[in-house]
Design an enzyme around this catalytic site. Structure first.
Site, PDB file in Angstrom:
ATOM      1  N   SER A   1      10.336 -11.500 -23.474  1.00  0.00           N
ATOM      2  CA  SER A   1      11.176 -11.606 -22.298  1.00  0.00           C
ATOM      3  C   SER A   1      12.430 -10.819 -22.572  1.00  0.00           C
ATOM      4  CB  SER A   1      11.570 -13.078 -22.098  1.00  0.00           C
ATOM      5  OG  SER A   1      11.303 -13.513 -20.810  1.00  0.00           O
TER       6      SER A   1
ATOM      7  N   ARG B   1       2.676  -8.809 -10.322  1.00  0.00           N
ATOM      8  CA  ARG B   1       2.563  -7.713  -9.366  1.00  0.00           C
ATOM      9  C   ARG B   1       1.668  -6.651  -9.982  1.00  0.00           C
ATOM     10  NH1 ARG B   1       3.978 -10.640  -5.997  1.00  0.00           N
ATOM     11  NH2 ARG B   1       5.733 -10.490  -4.566  1.00  0.00           N
TER      12      ARG B   1
ATOM     13  N   GLU C   1      -2.515  -2.829  -3.152  1.00  0.00           N
ATOM     14  CA  GLU C   1      -3.237  -3.822  -2.344  1.00  0.00           C
ATOM     15  C   GLU C   1      -3.340  -3.323  -0.902  1.00  0.00           C
ATOM     16  OE1 GLU C   1      -1.344  -7.626  -2.987  1.00  0.00           O
ATOM     17  OE2 GLU C   1      -1.564  -7.405  -5.142  1.00  0.00           O
TER      18      GLU C   1
ATOM     19  N   HIS D   1      -5.049 -11.756  -4.411  1.00  0.00           N
ATOM     20  CA  HIS D   1      -3.645 -12.208  -4.333  1.00  0.00           C
ATOM     21  C   HIS D   1      -3.522 -13.614  -3.740  1.00  0.00           C
ATOM     22  CE1 HIS D   1       0.707 -10.505  -4.245  1.00  0.00           C
ATOM     23  NE2 HIS D   1       0.708 -11.799  -4.521  1.00  0.00           N
TER      24      HIS D   1
END
Ligand code: GLV
Length: 318
Positions: free
Chosen positions: A176, A238, A267, A285
Site C-alpha cells: 500500500s 478497476r 468494459e 462487474h
C-alpha cells in the site's frame, strides 16, 4: 426547486428522496445512456447523479452549464470523473464509500474460491454435457489453508477481503502507498511488503487500490513474471490496473496458475485471449451488485446531492 439529472437507473427509494425536494430527470432505460443523449439531458442541471459508466469531464460540465453545483457518483471509484476540472469550476464531487465494502469483498473472496477450486471450469464441463466422473486427480485445485493472500491496497475493501481470507486460514501480506493503522495490521496479522516482494511471495494476489494514472497497468508483464506459476490474481477494483493482454499471455503460458476478474480494461469488452482460457474466471462487474448494497449506494448518492443543493456539507465528498 432545482433540477437533478440522474444519468442511469437507480433504486426508486433514492429517486423518491430526490423528487421530494427537486425536479428530477432520470434516464429510465436498462442500457447506459448514450453520450449525445447525456449531453442534451444535463443542460440546466443543478446536480447530477452519475453512474460509473458515464464520463464526467469538461465537455459534460460545459453541456450542463455554470449553475451545476454537484456530481454525486453512485460508486466508490470515481475515475470516471475529472475531479480537478470539477474543483476548478466549484462543482462538488461525491462518491459512495463504505456501503459497498462487504459486498465487494464477498465477490473478491468468491473469485478467489472459484479460481483456486476451478469452479467455473467444472460448471462449464457439466453445462457442455461432457462426460465426467469423480476421480482422485480430477480437476484438482489449490487449497487456501496456510497460504498467503497478498492484498494490493489495504483500504476498506482490501481489509474486508483479508478478514474473509483469514477465516479460510490464510495469512495476510499487503502493499500500500501508506502503512495501514496499527490496529488493522494487528487484527489481520498483516505484513507490509514492497509490491515486487508481495508478487514474488503471495499465493493469491487481490487488487483493491483505486485506479489513477499512477496505478494504470500496475500489474503488467514484468509484475506477472514475478509471480510463481502456482499463484493466482484476482481483480475487483478497476480493469486498467491490470494489463489484460499481459495477463492473457501469463495465463495461457501457465506462468501463473489462474485468475478471477470482475473488472476489465474496456468494459463491457473482454480481451479475446482471456475468453479462450479455462484458468480464468470472468464475471461482469458485480462487486456491489446486491439489492441491499445498490440501494444503500443510491440512497447515499441522493443524500450527497441533496446536501450540496441545500448548501450543506455532503456526507461523502471525494
Ligand atoms: C464499483 O465498481 C464502484 O466503484 O463502486
Amino acid at each position: 426547486m432545482s433540477r437533478v439529472v440522474v444519468t442511469g437507473r437507480i433504486p426508486e427509494v433514492a429517486l423518491e428522496s430526490l423528487r421530494a425536494e427537486h425536479e428530477v430527470d432520470a434516464w429510465e432505460a436498462a442500457e447506459p445512456i448514450g453520450r449525445d443523449e447525456l449531453l442534451n439531458r444535463v443542460a440546466g442541471a443543478d446536480a447530477l447523479v452519475t453512474l460509473l459508466t458515464e464520463r464526467v469531464d469538461a465537455e459534460l460540465l460545459d453541456a450542463a452549464g455554470p449553475q451545476l453545483q454537484g456530481v454525486a457518483n453512485v460508486a466508490v471509484g470515481y475515475n470516471n470523473i475529472d475531479v480537478p476540472v470539477c474543483r476548478e469550476r466549484g462543482v462538488v464531487v461525491t462518491n459512495t464509500p463504505d456501503v459497498l465494502t462487504e459486498a465487494t469483498a464477498d465477490i473478491a473472496m468468491g473469485l478467489i474460491l472459484m479460481a483456486t477450486r476451478r469452479l467455473g471450469e467444472g460448471e462449464r464441463i457439466i453445462r457442455r454435457r461432457e462426460p465426467w466422473a469423480w476421480g482422485m486427480f480430477y480437476l484438482l485445485g489449490s487449497g487456501l489453508q496456510g497460504k498467503t493472500l497478498g492484498v494490493i491496497g489495504l483500504g476498506g475493501i482490501g481489509a474486508a477481503t483479508a478478514r474473509r481470507a483469514r477465516a479460510f486460514g490464510m495469512r495476510i501480506a499487503y502493499s500500500s502507498r501508506n502503512p495501514c493503522s496499527p490496529e488493522v495490521a494487528q487484527e489481520l496479522g498483516a505484513q507490509r511488503l514492497e509490491l515486487d516482494e508481495l508478487l514474488r511471495t503471495a499465493d493469491v494476489v487481490s487488487v483493491h487500490c483505486p485506479y489513477s494514472d499512477a496505478t494504470h497497468h500496475l500489474i503488467g508483464a514484468q509484475q506477472l513474471a514475478l509471480m510463481p506459476d502456482t499463484a493466482y490474481l484476482v481483480n475487483t477494483a478497476r480493469g486498467p490496473i491490470v494489463d489484460e493482454a499481459a495477463l492473457a499471455d501469463a495465463l495461457s503460458e501457465r506462468s501463473i496458475a489462474g485468475a478471477g476478474l470482475d473488472v476489465f480494461e474496456q468494459e463491457p469488452q473482454v480481451h479475446e485471449g482471456l475468453l479462450e482460457l479455462d484458468n480464468v474466471v470472468l464475471v461482469p462487474h458485480l462487486g456491489s451488485a446486491t439489492i441491499e448494497t445498490r440501494t444503500a449506494m443510491a440512497t447515499l448518492a441522493a443524500d450527497n446531492a441533496l446536501a450540496v443543493l441545500r448548501g450543506e456539507d455532503p456526507p461523502t465528498p471525494v
